[in-house]
Design a protein around this motif. Structure first.
Motif, short mmCIF file in Angstrom:
data_model
loop_
_atom_site.label_atom_id
_atom_site.label_comp_id
_atom_site.label_asym_id
_atom_site.label_seq_id
_atom_site.Cartn_x
_atom_site.Cartn_y
_atom_site.Cartn_z
N LEU A 99 0.82 -1.21 0.00
CA LEU A 99 0.00 0.00 0.00
C LEU A 99 0.85 1.27 0.00
O LEU A 99 0.43 2.31 -0.51
CB LEU A 99 -0.94 -0.01 1.20
CG LEU A 99 -1.97 1.12 1.30
CD1 LEU A 99 -2.84 1.18 0.06
CD2 LEU A 99 -2.83 0.95 2.55
N ASN A 100 2.06 1.19 0.55
CA ASN A 100 2.94 2.35 0.55
C ASN A 100 3.26 2.81 -0.87
O ASN A 100 3.34 4.01 -1.15
CB ASN A 100 4.25 2.02 1.29
CG ASN A 100 4.04 1.78 2.75
OD1 ASN A 100 3.80 2.69 3.52
ND2 ASN A 100 4.10 0.53 3.17
N THR A 101 3.44 1.85 -1.78
CA THR A 101 3.76 2.20 -3.17
C THR A 101 2.58 2.85 -3.86
O THR A 101 2.70 3.92 -4.47
CB THR A 101 4.17 0.94 -3.95
OG1 THR A 101 5.33 0.36 -3.34
CG2 THR A 101 4.48 1.26 -5.40
N THR A 102 1.42 2.21 -3.80
CA THR A 102 0.26 2.74 -4.51
C THR A 102 -0.18 4.08 -3.92
O THR A 102 -0.59 4.99 -4.65
CB THR A 102 -0.91 1.74 -4.46
OG1 THR A 102 -1.28 1.47 -3.10
CG2 THR A 102 -0.51 0.42 -5.11
N LEU A 103 -0.06 4.22 -2.59
CA LEU A 103 -0.43 5.49 -1.97
C LEU A 103 0.56 6.60 -2.35
O LEU A 103 0.16 7.75 -2.58
CB LEU A 103 -0.49 5.32 -0.46
CG LEU A 103 -1.11 6.49 0.34
CD1 LEU A 103 -2.52 6.79 -0.14
CD2 LEU A 103 -1.10 6.18 1.83
N ALA A 104 1.84 6.26 -2.45
CA ALA A 104 2.84 7.25 -2.85
C ALA A 104 2.57 7.73 -4.28
O ALA A 104 2.66 8.93 -4.56
CB ALA A 104 4.24 6.65 -2.74
N MET B 228 -7.19 8.40 -2.56
CA MET B 228 -7.44 7.17 -1.80
C MET B 228 -7.99 6.08 -2.71
O MET B 228 -7.59 4.92 -2.62
CB MET B 228 -8.41 7.47 -0.65
CG MET B 228 -7.85 8.38 0.42
SD MET B 228 -6.31 7.75 1.16
CE MET B 228 -6.91 6.23 1.90
N SER B 229 -8.93 6.45 -3.58
CA SER B 229 -9.50 5.45 -4.49
C SER B 229 -8.45 4.96 -5.48
O SER B 229 -8.42 3.77 -5.82
CB SER B 229 -10.71 6.03 -5.23
OG SER B 229 -10.33 7.10 -6.08
N PHE C 251 -3.94 -1.31 -5.26
CA PHE C 251 -3.44 -2.20 -4.21
C PHE C 251 -4.36 -3.41 -4.03
O PHE C 251 -3.89 -4.56 -3.97
CB PHE C 251 -3.33 -1.43 -2.89
CG PHE C 251 -3.17 -2.30 -1.69
CD1 PHE C 251 -1.97 -2.95 -1.43
CD2 PHE C 251 -4.23 -2.50 -0.80
CE1 PHE C 251 -1.81 -3.77 -0.32
CE2 PHE C 251 -4.08 -3.31 0.31
CZ PHE C 251 -2.88 -3.94 0.55
N GLY C 252 -5.66 -3.18 -3.94
CA GLY C 252 -6.61 -4.26 -3.67
C GLY C 252 -6.60 -5.33 -4.74
O GLY C 252 -6.59 -6.53 -4.44
#
Length: 266
Positions: free
Chosen positions: A143-148, A201-202, A208-209
């Motif tokens: 999640l750190n990657t996709t959020l970044a 966020m989406s 990620f999901g």
């Protein structure tokens, strides 16, 4: 894999594969495997595309040059169809997002035990306990990657919204839309701020999901079947090949749409 000389349970096996190689504590924990694979795949993209650009010919192109040109043309057309502002950054940014996310997603196709087992072997040679050597090779399952990535797009959204519309125009979009009535400004502001925050966020959670779920199925197959995992692995990989480019495309397209909205001057 094993732990303390004994075979791992299926639950322990799954947990081992879902654990990142990390250094640091708390907020300052760094997932070194995610960072290493992300940087390495980014360099693969930059160096391979740069090599094609330097060697490009006007005659009959080679197979790899043709493949790269197809990707560039596809992304370029997507930007032309979706982005309605004027910004020379959007096309190369979209190309970077699409190819980089695509490469990170494609790491999911590698059988789950191959690279982690190699990392354990190398760790053992270096004097580490092999059973405490971890490696996750799909950066987009972190999640750190996709959020970044999503926060990077979000920062550009805010920057261009203020640059194009001015700070006052940007704020007015937040408090005067959708109901341009002073006594509803507070309500508009709450709605628009939630909608604004929901965009990155989406973006992050969708990518990620989907990749995390696919990786988890690969791990379940390997944990339950063991050494005979490859036939089942490649059967699932054939279906997963639809998800890998689709998620890269969706992330790119939503990024273009969000940046296009940021460039609209009402």
């Amino acid at each position: 894999m094993a732990a303390n000389g004994e075979a791992l349970t299926t639950q322990g096996y799954i947990q081992h594969h879902l654990t990142n190689a990390a250094v640091g504590e708390g907020f300052w924990t760094w997932h070194v495997d995610t960072l290493a694979w992300s940087i390495a795949l980014g360099l693969v993209f930059i160096l391979s595309f740069r090599s094609v650009a330097k060697k490009a010919t006007l005659g009959v192109p080679g197979k790899f040059q043709c493949f790269v040109e197809m990707i560039v043309e596809f992304v370029s057309q997507s930007v032309k169809d979706t982005f309605h502002g004027k910004n020379a950054l959007i096309a190369p940014l979209s190309l970077t997002i699409f190819v980089w996310v695509l490469l990170m997603n494609f790491m999911d196709i590698i059988p789950v035990d191959f690279l982690p087992s190699f990392a354990q072997w190398v760790g053992g040679l270096m004097g580490y306990d092999p059973h405490h050597v971890y490696m996750k090779v799909v950066p987009t399952t972190d999640l750190n990657t996709t959020l970044a990535l999503a926060l990077g797009v979000f920062a550009l959204m805010i920057y261009y919204s203020i640059k194009i519309k001015g700070f006052g125009g940007f704020m007015k979009e937040l408090y005067a839309h959708p109901f341009n009535t002073p006594w509803l400004y507070w309500f508009n502001f709450i709605l628009e701020v939630i909608a604004l925050i929901a965009k990155p966020m989406s973006l992050a959670l969708r990518l990620f999901g989907n990749l995390y779920a696919g990786e988890l199925i690969f791990i379940l197959i390997a944990g339950l079947i063991g050494i005979w995992q490859l036939p089942a692995h490649f059967i699932w990989a054939a279906f997963h090949l639809l998800v890998i480019p689709l998620q890269a495309f969706i992330f790119m397209m939503l990024s273009i749409v969000y940046l296009s909205l940021a460039h609209e001057d009402h």
